[in-house]
Design an enzyme around this catalytic site. Sequence first.
Site, PDB file in Angstrom:
ATOM      1  N   HIS A  78       0.608  14.203  -6.083  1.00 47.95           N
ATOM      2  CA  HIS A  78       1.943  14.142  -5.661  1.00 47.95           C
ATOM      3  C   HIS A  78       2.680  15.514  -6.252  1.00 47.95           C
ATOM      4  CE1 HIS A  78       1.526   9.562  -6.099  1.00 47.95           C
ATOM      5  NE2 HIS A  78       1.646   9.802  -4.751  1.00 47.95           N
TER       6      HIS A  78
ATOM      7  N   SER B 178      -2.990   6.809  -7.171  1.00 49.68           N
ATOM      8  CA  SER B 178      -2.287   6.152  -7.979  1.00 49.68           C
ATOM      9  C   SER B 178      -2.998   4.591  -8.300  1.00 49.68           C
ATOM     10  CB  SER B 178      -0.897   5.603  -7.703  1.00 49.68           C
ATOM     11  OG  SER B 178      -0.060   6.859  -7.462  1.00 49.68           O
TER      12      SER B 178
ATOM     13  N   ARG C 267      -4.649  12.775   2.348  1.00 49.22           N
ATOM     14  CA  ARG C 267      -5.829  13.084   1.374  1.00 49.22           C
ATOM     15  C   ARG C 267      -7.193  13.346   2.283  1.00 49.22           C
ATOM     16  NH1 ARG C 267      -4.387   8.415  -2.747  1.00 49.22           N
ATOM     17  NH2 ARG C 267      -4.244   7.841  -0.382  1.00 49.22           N
TER      18      ARG C 267
ATOM     19  N   LYS D 128       4.833  -4.795  -1.869  1.00 45.74           N
ATOM     20  CA  LYS D 128       3.885  -4.192  -2.805  1.00 45.74           C
ATOM     21  C   LYS D 128       3.987  -4.282  -3.969  1.00 45.74           C
ATOM     22  CE  LYS D 128       1.173   0.223  -2.597  1.00 45.74           C
ATOM     23  NZ  LYS D 128       1.018   1.439  -1.815  1.00 45.74           N
TER      24      LYS D 128
END
Length: 167
Positions: free
Chosen positions: A19, A130, A92, A43
Amino acid sequence: MEEKIAVYPGSFDPITYGHVDIIKRALKIFDKVIVAVAYNYNKKSLFTPQERVEMIKEALKGYTNVIVGSFGGLLMEYMKEANAKVVLRGLRATSDFEYEYHMASMNRSLSKDIDTLFMVTGKDYFFISSRTIKEVVSLGGSVEELVPENVSRKLREKFVQQKRGAK
Ligand code: PNS
Protein backbone atom coordinates in the site's frame (compact mmCIF):
# COMPACT_ATOMS: atom_id res chain seq x y z
CA MET A 1 -5.62 25.56 -10.92
CA GLU A 2 -7.76 22.76 -9.47
CA GLU A 3 -5.93 20.40 -7.12
CA LYS A 4 -5.49 16.85 -8.42
CA ILE A 5 -6.82 14.60 -5.66
CA ALA A 6 -6.89 10.79 -5.56
CA VAL A 7 -8.78 8.79 -2.98
CA TYR A 8 -7.11 5.48 -2.14
CA PRO A 9 -9.82 3.41 -0.38
CA GLY A 10 -9.40 0.07 1.31
CA SER A 11 -9.69 -1.95 4.46
CA PHE A 12 -6.03 -1.44 5.36
CA ASP A 13 -6.31 -4.12 8.04
CA PRO A 14 -3.40 -3.38 8.34
CA ILE A 15 -1.50 -1.18 5.89
CA THR A 16 1.46 -2.95 4.22
CA TYR A 17 4.50 -1.83 2.24
CA GLY A 18 2.51 -2.74 -0.89
CA HIS A 19 0.00 0.00 0.00
CA VAL A 20 2.78 2.43 0.97
CA ASP A 21 4.45 1.88 -2.41
CA ILE A 22 1.21 2.73 -4.25
CA ILE A 23 0.74 5.88 -2.14
CA LYS A 24 4.31 7.10 -2.75
CA ARG A 25 4.00 6.56 -6.50
CA ALA A 26 0.59 8.26 -6.59
CA LEU A 27 2.09 11.33 -4.92
CA LYS A 28 4.18 11.84 -8.06
CA ILE A 29 0.97 12.12 -10.11
CA PHE A 30 -1.50 13.75 -7.71
CA ASP A 31 -1.24 16.88 -5.55
CA LYS A 32 -2.95 15.10 -2.69
CA VAL A 33 -3.72 11.47 -1.82
CA ILE A 34 -6.52 10.74 0.62
CA VAL A 35 -6.13 7.29 2.17
CA ALA A 36 -9.69 6.28 3.09
CA VAL A 37 -10.20 3.46 5.58
CA ALA A 38 -13.51 1.68 4.99
CA TYR A 39 -15.49 0.41 7.96
CA ASN A 40 -19.01 -0.83 8.56
CA TYR A 41 -19.26 -3.16 5.66
CA ASN A 42 -19.40 -6.95 5.49
CA LYS A 43 -15.83 -7.70 6.43
CA LYS A 44 -14.58 -8.61 9.88
CA SER A 45 -11.45 -6.69 10.80
CA LEU A 46 -8.63 -7.32 13.25
CA PHE A 47 -8.07 -3.61 13.97
CA THR A 48 -10.73 -0.99 14.69
CA PRO A 49 -11.13 1.81 12.11
CA GLN A 50 -9.45 4.21 14.57
CA GLU A 51 -6.47 1.87 15.04
CA ARG A 52 -6.10 1.48 11.28
CA VAL A 53 -6.21 5.26 10.74
CA GLU A 54 -3.62 5.83 13.49
CA MET A 55 -1.29 3.15 12.10
CA ILE A 56 -1.46 4.69 8.61
CA LYS A 57 -0.84 8.19 9.98
CA GLU A 58 2.22 7.01 11.86
CA ALA A 59 3.57 4.96 8.93
CA LEU A 60 3.20 7.95 6.60
CA LYS A 61 4.22 10.80 8.88
CA GLY A 62 6.40 13.23 6.97
CA TYR A 63 4.25 12.91 3.82
CA THR A 64 2.50 16.26 3.97
CA ASN A 65 0.31 15.63 0.91
CA VAL A 66 -1.28 12.53 2.39
CA ILE A 67 -4.54 12.79 4.33
CA VAL A 68 -5.91 9.81 6.23
CA GLY A 69 -9.67 9.53 6.66
CA SER A 70 -12.36 6.90 7.09
CA PHE A 71 -15.84 6.25 5.75
CA GLY A 72 -18.68 3.94 6.67
CA GLY A 73 -21.05 4.20 3.71
CA LEU A 74 -20.73 4.25 -0.05
CA LEU A 75 -17.35 5.14 -1.48
CA MET A 76 -19.04 7.33 -4.09
CA GLU A 77 -20.64 9.43 -1.33
CA TYR A 78 -17.24 9.85 0.31
CA MET A 79 -15.78 10.92 -3.05
CA LYS A 80 -18.35 13.70 -3.30
CA GLU A 81 -17.60 14.91 0.24
CA ALA A 82 -13.87 14.87 -0.53
CA ASN A 83 -14.48 16.67 -3.84
CA ALA A 84 -12.36 14.05 -5.60
CA LYS A 85 -12.81 12.50 -9.05
CA VAL A 86 -10.27 9.68 -9.01
CA VAL A 87 -10.36 6.43 -7.04
CA LEU A 88 -6.97 4.77 -6.85
CA ARG A 89 -6.60 0.99 -6.50
CA GLY A 90 -3.60 -1.30 -6.61
CA LEU A 91 -3.59 -4.43 -8.77
CA ARG A 92 -1.36 -7.27 -7.63
CA ALA A 93 -2.25 -10.04 -10.01
CA THR A 94 -4.79 -10.95 -12.67
CA SER A 95 -6.78 -12.64 -9.89
CA ASP A 96 -7.51 -9.18 -8.45
CA PHE A 97 -8.87 -8.00 -11.75
CA GLU A 98 -12.38 -9.46 -11.72
CA TYR A 99 -13.26 -8.09 -8.28
CA GLU A 100 -11.76 -4.71 -9.13
CA TYR A 101 -13.52 -4.58 -12.49
CA HIS A 102 -16.90 -5.22 -10.87
CA MET A 103 -16.31 -2.66 -8.17
CA ALA A 104 -15.10 0.01 -10.61
CA SER A 105 -18.07 -0.68 -12.92
CA MET A 106 -20.57 -0.46 -10.05
CA ASN A 107 -18.99 2.77 -8.84
CA ARG A 108 -19.07 4.17 -12.36
CA SER A 109 -22.75 3.38 -12.66
CA LEU A 110 -23.33 5.24 -9.37
CA SER A 111 -21.20 8.27 -10.35
CA LYS A 112 -20.47 8.87 -14.01
CA ASP A 113 -17.96 11.62 -13.34
CA ILE A 114 -15.68 9.51 -11.14
CA ASP A 115 -13.01 7.21 -12.54
CA THR A 116 -11.04 4.35 -11.02
CA LEU A 117 -7.34 4.33 -11.79
CA PHE A 118 -5.34 1.13 -11.32
CA MET A 119 -1.70 1.04 -10.41
CA VAL A 120 0.23 -2.19 -10.72
CA THR A 121 1.84 -3.20 -7.44
CA GLY A 122 5.64 -3.04 -7.31
CA LYS A 123 7.44 -6.35 -8.04
CA ASP A 124 8.74 -6.59 -4.47
CA TYR A 125 5.22 -6.38 -3.05
CA PHE A 126 2.92 -8.32 -5.38
CA PHE A 127 2.67 -11.31 -2.99
CA ILE A 128 1.80 -9.25 0.11
CA SER A 129 -1.77 -9.06 1.37
CA SER A 130 -3.12 -7.89 4.73
CA ARG A 131 -4.73 -11.30 5.12
CA THR A 132 -1.50 -13.31 4.78
CA ILE A 133 0.40 -10.79 6.92
CA LYS A 134 -2.09 -11.40 9.77
CA GLU A 135 -1.88 -15.15 9.33
CA VAL A 136 1.92 -15.18 9.47
CA VAL A 137 2.09 -12.99 12.60
CA SER A 138 -0.68 -14.96 14.35
CA LEU A 139 1.43 -18.08 13.86
CA GLY A 140 4.59 -16.45 15.23
CA GLY A 141 6.29 -15.50 11.94
CA SER A 142 8.08 -12.23 11.16
CA VAL A 143 6.78 -9.67 8.64
CA GLU A 144 9.29 -6.93 9.40
CA GLU A 145 10.28 -6.44 5.76
CA LEU A 146 6.70 -6.37 4.54
CA VAL A 147 4.97 -3.79 6.76
CA PRO A 148 6.04 -0.53 8.44
CA GLU A 149 7.75 -0.98 11.82
CA ASN A 150 4.83 0.44 13.83
CA VAL A 151 2.47 -1.99 12.09
CA SER A 152 4.52 -5.08 12.84
CA ARG A 153 4.72 -3.96 16.49
CA LYS A 154 0.93 -3.44 16.67
CA LEU A 155 0.28 -6.81 15.06
CA ARG A 156 2.43 -8.59 17.64
CA GLU A 157 0.69 -6.70 20.47
CA LYS A 158 -2.75 -7.53 19.06
CA PHE A 159 -2.09 -11.26 18.84
CA VAL A 160 -0.52 -11.35 22.33
CA GLN A 161 -3.67 -9.61 23.65
CA GLN A 162 -5.91 -12.07 21.78
CA LYS A 163 -4.00 -15.08 23.16
CA ARG A 164 -4.22 -13.70 26.72
CA GLY A 165 -7.97 -13.12 26.24
CA ALA A 166 -8.42 -16.71 25.03
CA LYS A 167 -6.79 -18.21 28.16
O1 PNS B 1 -9.13 -3.35 0.79
P1 PNS B 1 -10.43 -3.86 0.23
O2 PNS B 1 -11.20 -4.61 1.30
O3 PNS B 1 -10.27 -4.63 -1.03
O4 PNS B 1 -11.29 -2.54 -0.12
C1 PNS B 1 -12.58 -2.64 -0.67
C2 PNS B 1 -13.32 -1.28 -0.54
C3 PNS B 1 -13.36 -0.85 0.88
C4 PNS B 1 -12.59 -0.24 -1.37
C5 PNS B 1 -14.77 -1.49 -1.11
O5 PNS B 1 -15.35 -2.60 -0.52
C6 PNS B 1 -15.65 -0.26 -0.89
O6 PNS B 1 -15.50 0.73 -1.56
N1 PNS B 1 -16.57 -0.35 0.10
C7 PNS B 1 -17.47 0.72 0.43
C8 PNS B 1 -18.91 0.39 0.08
C9 PNS B 1 -19.23 0.73 -1.37
O7 PNS B 1 -19.11 1.83 -1.82
N2 PNS B 1 -19.69 -0.29 -2.13
C10 PNS B 1 -20.07 -0.12 -3.52
C11 PNS B 1 -18.96 -0.48 -4.48
S1 PNS B 1 -19.01 -2.15 -4.91
